[in-house]
Enzyme design. Structure first.
Site, PDB file in Angstrom:
ATOM      1  CB  SER A   4      -0.919   0.019   1.220  1.00 27.32           C
ATOM      2  OG  SER A   4      -1.661   1.236   1.237  1.00 27.32           O
ATOM      3  CE  LYS A   5       3.227   2.989  -5.465  1.00 28.26           C
ATOM      4  NZ  LYS A   5       3.071   1.535  -5.522  1.00 28.26           N
ATOM      5  CE  LYS A  31     -11.538  -0.964  -1.731  1.00 31.79           C
ATOM      6  NZ  LYS A  31     -11.476  -0.207  -3.010  1.00 31.79           N
ATOM      7  N   GLY A  36     -15.161  -3.930 -17.359  1.00 33.51           N
ATOM      8  CA  GLY A  36     -15.339  -4.542 -16.050  1.00 33.51           C
ATOM      9  C   GLY A  36     -16.737  -4.315 -15.525  1.00 33.51           C
ATOM     10  CB  ALA A  37     -19.446  -5.873 -14.662  1.00 33.48           C
ATOM     11  CE1 TYR A  58      -0.943   1.033  -6.062  1.00 31.00           C
ATOM     12  CE2 TYR A  58      -3.307   1.207  -6.473  1.00 31.00           C
ATOM     13  CZ  TYR A  58      -2.249   0.893  -5.632  1.00 31.00           C
ATOM     14  OH  TYR A  58      -2.500   0.418  -4.364  1.00 31.00           O
ATOM     15  N   GLY A  71      -3.337   5.148 -12.571  1.00 30.88           N
ATOM     16  CA  GLY A  71      -3.872   4.730 -11.282  1.00 30.88           C
ATOM     17  C   GLY A  71      -3.427   5.587 -10.120  1.00 30.88           C
TER      18      GLY A  71
END
Length: 296
Positions: free
Chosen positions: A14-15, A66, A131-132, A238, A259
């Protein structure tokens, strides 16, 4: 000291800590932003422990939590409820936890900065989303927030694209298979310019909201050479920053959004929610250079 975190499994890539701590340092805030490795089995215990900590301002939520995190909060805002996914939890002073979603801002913000059209024959701008899944839902609502209303969805399963169209409540038509991806042309284009409508043409924004192109593998299959020069290609991936799709777009002279722009955009909204102040966006160039250095 007040602190916030990003949670996920895995999380070492993670950034987010780099972004939030850069902003905090630039503003002279005595706050900290950390990364916390939280597994699916440990999610409930993590949330319960942080709820009891008055120094904890909240957290960003990344994969695979999420959706699952929604069951562990007290309130879900309207956007997170519509997406059925949260990427932020904010702790109020009384310990109540509110789930939200800033991914939509991460899509909308860079799109607002890129003007499109501006020529006399411009009729409409089609947003083509590949995408979906959850990222595609954020892409649709982000593009809507940026002012767009004509969409086409391309997915391996067109039925899932139809469901996404229904979620947004916009005139998508029907979902499309991936191999149908390409520019929408005016059927009268190229004919006698005096013929009514013959010079009208459409603009395009192409958004990759899948993992295709991640690590440079399995790229989105599309011939960008067939698109008009005002096309914007937005890749939500990204890692790597220069995906095959973006490399092809730049080679064709098209405008691109990568990204990192989305990552910084969604982080800006989260930062304000956690710490009560806007981040110093005038330092975006410095932040981007820092992120690029960290990626090499």
């Amino acid at each position: 000291m007040s602190y916030a975190e990003v949670i996920g499994d895995p999380i070492s890539h993670s950034k987010s800590p780099l972004i939030h701590n850069f902003w905090a340092s630039a503003l002279g805030l005595k706050v900290e932003y950390r990364a916390a490795h939280v597994t699916a089995d440990g999610l409930a215990d993590y949330v319960a422990a942080r709820r009891a900590d008055p120094d904890w301002a909240g957290c960003n939520v990344t994969m695979p939590h999420k959706e699952a995190v929604l069951a562990h909060v007290d309130e879900v805002d309207a956007l997170a409820a519509k997406l059925n996914a949260a990427n932020t939890i904010v702790r109020r002073a009384d310990g109540t936890l509110v789930a939200g979603n800033t991914d939509v801002d991460g899509v909308a913000e860079p799109l607002r900065r890129h003007a499109i059209g501006g020529y006399p024959a411009h009729v409409a701008t089609y947003v083509q989303i590949v995408g979906a899944g959850g990222a595609a839902r954020a892409a649709v609502l982000g593009a809507v927030a940026a002012g767009f209303s004509d969409f086409d969805i391309f997915n391996r399963s067109p039925g899932r694209a139809d469901a996404l169209a229904e979620l947004a409540g916009l005139p998508f038509g029907t979902g499309n298979p991936l191999d149908a991806l390409g520019p929408i042309r005016n059927p009268r284009e190229g004919r006698n310019p005096n013929e009514p409508g013959a010079v009208q043409r459409y603009s395009h924004i192409l958004i990759n909201a899948t993992s295709m192109g991640m690590h440079g593998e399995n790229p989105v299959q599309v011939d960008l050479g067939q698109y008009y020069p005002d096309t914007i290609v937005f890749d939500m991936v990204y890692a790597p920053l220069e995906t095959p799709l973006l490399a092809q777009a730049r080679g064709a002279g098209l405008r691109t959004i990568d990204g990192l722009e989305m990552l910084v955009g969604q982080a800006a909204t989260a930062f304000e929610r956690f710490f009560g102040v806007k981040p110093p966006r005038e330092r975006d160039a410095d932040l981007r250079n820092l992120l690029l250095e960290a990626s090499t």
